[in-house]
Design an enzyme around this catalytic site. Structure first.
Site, PDB file in Angstrom:
ATOM      1  N   GLU A  88     -20.706  15.746 -14.056  1.00  0.00           N
ATOM      2  CA  GLU A  88     -20.074  17.022 -14.392  1.00  0.00           C
ATOM      3  C   GLU A  88     -21.073  18.005 -15.010  1.00  0.00           C
ATOM      4  O   GLU A  88     -20.907  19.211 -14.908  1.00  0.00           O
ATOM      5  CB  GLU A  88     -18.887  16.751 -15.335  1.00  0.00           C
ATOM      6  CG  GLU A  88     -17.851  17.822 -15.401  1.00  0.00           C
ATOM      7  CD  GLU A  88     -17.063  18.059 -14.106  1.00  0.00           C
ATOM      8  OE1 GLU A  88     -17.183  17.264 -13.162  1.00  0.00           O
ATOM      9  OE2 GLU A  88     -16.343  19.067 -14.066  1.00  0.00           O
TER      10      GLU A  88
ATOM     11  N   HIS B 111     -19.378  24.785  -7.890  1.00  0.00           N
ATOM     12  CA  HIS B 111     -19.176  23.576  -8.701  1.00  0.00           C
ATOM     13  C   HIS B 111     -19.353  22.319  -7.844  1.00  0.00           C
ATOM     14  O   HIS B 111     -20.152  21.429  -8.178  1.00  0.00           O
ATOM     15  CB  HIS B 111     -17.764  23.613  -9.305  1.00  0.00           C
ATOM     16  CG  HIS B 111     -17.400  22.429 -10.145  1.00  0.00           C
ATOM     17  ND1 HIS B 111     -17.463  22.435 -11.518  1.00  0.00           N
ATOM     18  CD2 HIS B 111     -16.970  21.187  -9.810  1.00  0.00           C
ATOM     19  CE1 HIS B 111     -17.082  21.255 -11.992  1.00  0.00           C
ATOM     20  NE2 HIS B 111     -16.779  20.472 -10.969  1.00  0.00           N
ATOM     21  N   GLU B 112     -18.647  22.261  -6.722  1.00  0.00           N
ATOM     22  CA  GLU B 112     -18.757  21.073  -5.862  1.00  0.00           C
ATOM     23  C   GLU B 112     -20.167  20.988  -5.264  1.00  0.00           C
ATOM     24  O   GLU B 112     -20.694  19.898  -5.063  1.00  0.00           O
ATOM     25  CB  GLU B 112     -17.690  21.096  -4.756  1.00  0.00           C
ATOM     26  CG  GLU B 112     -16.240  21.086  -5.266  1.00  0.00           C
ATOM     27  CD  GLU B 112     -15.896  19.952  -6.236  1.00  0.00           C
ATOM     28  OE1 GLU B 112     -16.477  18.854  -6.116  1.00  0.00           O
ATOM     29  OE2 GLU B 112     -15.051  20.187  -7.132  1.00  0.00           O
TER      30      GLU B 112
ATOM     31  N   HIS C 105     -22.194  19.064  -7.656  1.00  0.00           N
ATOM     32  CA  HIS C 105     -21.946  17.627  -7.498  1.00  0.00           C
ATOM     33  C   HIS C 105     -22.680  17.117  -6.252  1.00  0.00           C
ATOM     34  O   HIS C 105     -23.271  16.043  -6.253  1.00  0.00           O
ATOM     35  CB  HIS C 105     -20.446  17.356  -7.318  1.00  0.00           C
ATOM     36  CG  HIS C 105     -19.638  17.381  -8.587  1.00  0.00           C
ATOM     37  ND1 HIS C 105     -19.969  16.642  -9.695  1.00  0.00           N
ATOM     38  CD2 HIS C 105     -18.481  18.041  -8.905  1.00  0.00           C
ATOM     39  CE1 HIS C 105     -19.047  16.852 -10.649  1.00  0.00           C
ATOM     40  NE2 HIS C 105     -18.144  17.705 -10.197  1.00  0.00           N
TER      41      HIS C 105
HETATM   42 MG    MG Z   1     -16.182  18.284 -11.164  1.00  0.00          MG
END
Ligand code: MG
Length: 504
Positions: free
Chosen positions: A298, A268-269, A272
């Site tokens: 997101e 997830h990171e 980003h």
């Molecule tokens: Mg996030």
């Protein structure tokens, strides 16, 4: 005009540099700083914040924007400017207007109130006692109402707050998308609940942190997250931050009794991080080297975490590698069992632990309550009860205490009202972008199956990451997918994926 533009770019570059300095201090605070460094650090951060605020609201910016022809009706400014320069003018105009509309005393009052409220909230959550937090939240709601009035809005005060995080979207727009989501998700969750459940036994096994980290780094490498321009560290709450155009820091946390936290958290990171590293080089050092919105940010993290990282093809490639890392824990576990386990769906009370299907329902709940609070249709005192009712309606379960209900998230104590919707909008944008990605790359699934993630990253660099803040979320969505935001793609994706997993 050229001189005004040059001057504006110079100020913009200084603001960008100062923000990098702020990010360095914040990152250090969460990753390395010793406990008792907090007092010195808060002095440093407060001083820096006031310097940044003074830069942000420097009246000279207003004069320069005037000279460049930027107005409410035409935030892009003069047509004599280049396309990118006009988009930069628009981004600066928007932020300048927002920061000058909030007087310094109000900003300071919010900072003081929320810093106390955050520590009271932490205590209230520990004791599961909403009454402790209530007077602080009442103050915060009042302050946010003042923010909304100062920022201005057409229909609903919530629109002004939302606009700080998701430009160009009103609460009516969000409500429309969320209605679609609710109508699609609630029946799916019910169907899954009455289907034959998947075996999640592997999730409870013990996975040492060192092995989890080694595997996480392999996945980041496959995603082409460039470790010469970034780092991965640990922190209590995982986050991603940019110290500069070529310096992006990711953090994760390891739970040895529940490996999905770090595994999917790191991916997830990483999503980003790829966004932050993917802005066009010519935007570096300017405000255009920033995300279009939090919802778009997101959409990238959730795409990598869920569509790629929780996908069957991904594990076709990575399961043997994961198994080599953890031969004992995974002995007797086959690919299919593992794939289903990491996609287990179950309505739960805690948002951050929610699966891909029920997650958005947690967000809808918060959005409904926030909008009623800001619209003065709900009193803070009645919030815990309203939370329980919404939880019953949306998830079919009711929290047994406030810690597992209304007190679970940090956001409100920090004054962030209007922020939650961006999490669910990310899911919606993400799958809409995938619809176009699959048209451009019909063999996407096959590539993932072979562990070839680079072409996907390259596509995202070109279409989503590269443009950065030169596009509004609305513009980006229309440019990439040819239509306005629609929850259809996300709902279709979930229906297809979970009909297969749960044999519905
Ligand atoms: Mg996030």
């Amino acid at each position: 005009m050229n001189k005004a533009l040059e001057q504006l770019k110079k100020i913009d570059a200084e603001v960008k540099t100062l923000r990098g300095v702020q990010a360095s201090l914040d990152w250090d605070q969460h990753v390395y700083m010793p406990e008792r460094g907090v007092h010195d650090r808060s002095e440093q951060s407060a001083l820096l914040a006031s310097i940044v605020h003074a830069k942000d609201t420097n009246p000279e910016i207003g004069n320069l924007l005037d000279k460049l022809g930027a107005t409410d009706e035409n935030p892009l400014g003069s047509e004599e400017l280049s396309d990118d320069d006009r988009r930069l003018v628009r981004a600066i105009y928007r932020e300048f207007k927002q920061s000058t509309r909030l007087p310094g005393e109000l900003v300071e009052k919010i900072a003081r109130t929320t810093s106390v409220a955050q520590s009271v909230w932490a205590d209230a959550r520990r004791k599961s006692d909403f009454a402790l937090f209530r007077p602080h939240l009442e103050q915060i709601v009042d302050l946010q109402l003042e923010v909304a009035d100062r920022l201005g809005y057409e229909e609903h005060p919530y629109d002004a707050l939302l606009d700080q995080y998701e430009p160009d979207m009103t609460s009516a727009d969000v409500a429309k998308v969320f209605r679609e989501l609710r109508e699609g998700l609630v029946p799916l969750v019910r169907k899954i609940a009455s289907a034959r459940q998947v075996d999640g036994g592997v999730l409870g096994k013990h996975f040492p942190a060192a092995g989890q980290e080694a595997f996480g780094r392999k996945v980041l490498e496959a995603m082409h997250f460039d470790m010469t321009r970034g780092r991965l560290d640990t922190s209590v709450h995982p986050f991603t931050t940019s110290l500069g155009g070529d310096d992006v820091r990711l953090t994760t946390r390891y739970d040895e009794t529940y490996f999905p936290t770090a595994l999917f958290g790191t991916i997830h990171e990483g999503g980003h991080g790829l966004y932050e590293l993917g802005f066009k080089r010519e935007y570096h050092g300017s405000r255009l080297a920033d995300a279009a919105s939090l919802g778009i940010h997101e959409s990238m993290s959730r795409f990598w975490e869920n569509v790629v990282g929780r996908g069957r093809q991904f594990w076709h490639h990575f399961f043997p590698i994961f198994k080599a890392q953890f031969p004992e824990q995974l002995s007797g576990v086959d690919l299919e069992t593992f794939y289903k386990a990491v996609n287990l769906v179950e309505p739960s009370l805690i948002r951050v632990e929610a699966d891909e299907v029920t997650y958005s329902l947690h967000i809808i709940l918060r959005f409904e309550l926030e909008r009623m609070l800001i619209g003065k249709e709900l009193k803070v005192a009645d919030l815990p009860e309203a939370w329980r009712e919404q939880s019953q309606d949306l998830l079919g379960i009711v929290p047994n205490n406030d810690a597992n209900g209304v007190l679970q998230d940090i956001h409100w104590s920090g004054g962030a009202i209007g922020y939650f919707p961006t999490y669910a909008l990310g899911n919606v944008y993400g799958l809409q972008f995938v619809s176009r990605l699959k048209k451009d790359m019909p063999d996407m699934e096959n590539r993932i199956r072979n562990g070839e993630l680079a072409p996907i990253k390259a596509w995202l660099d070109e279409h989503i990451h590269g443009p950065g803040r030169s596009r509004t979320p609305k513009e980006l969505c229309e440019e990439v997918t040819g239509e306005p935001m629609s929850a259809r793609y996300f709902i279709e994706y979930l229906n297809t994926k979970y009909t297969d997993i749960y044999d519905l």
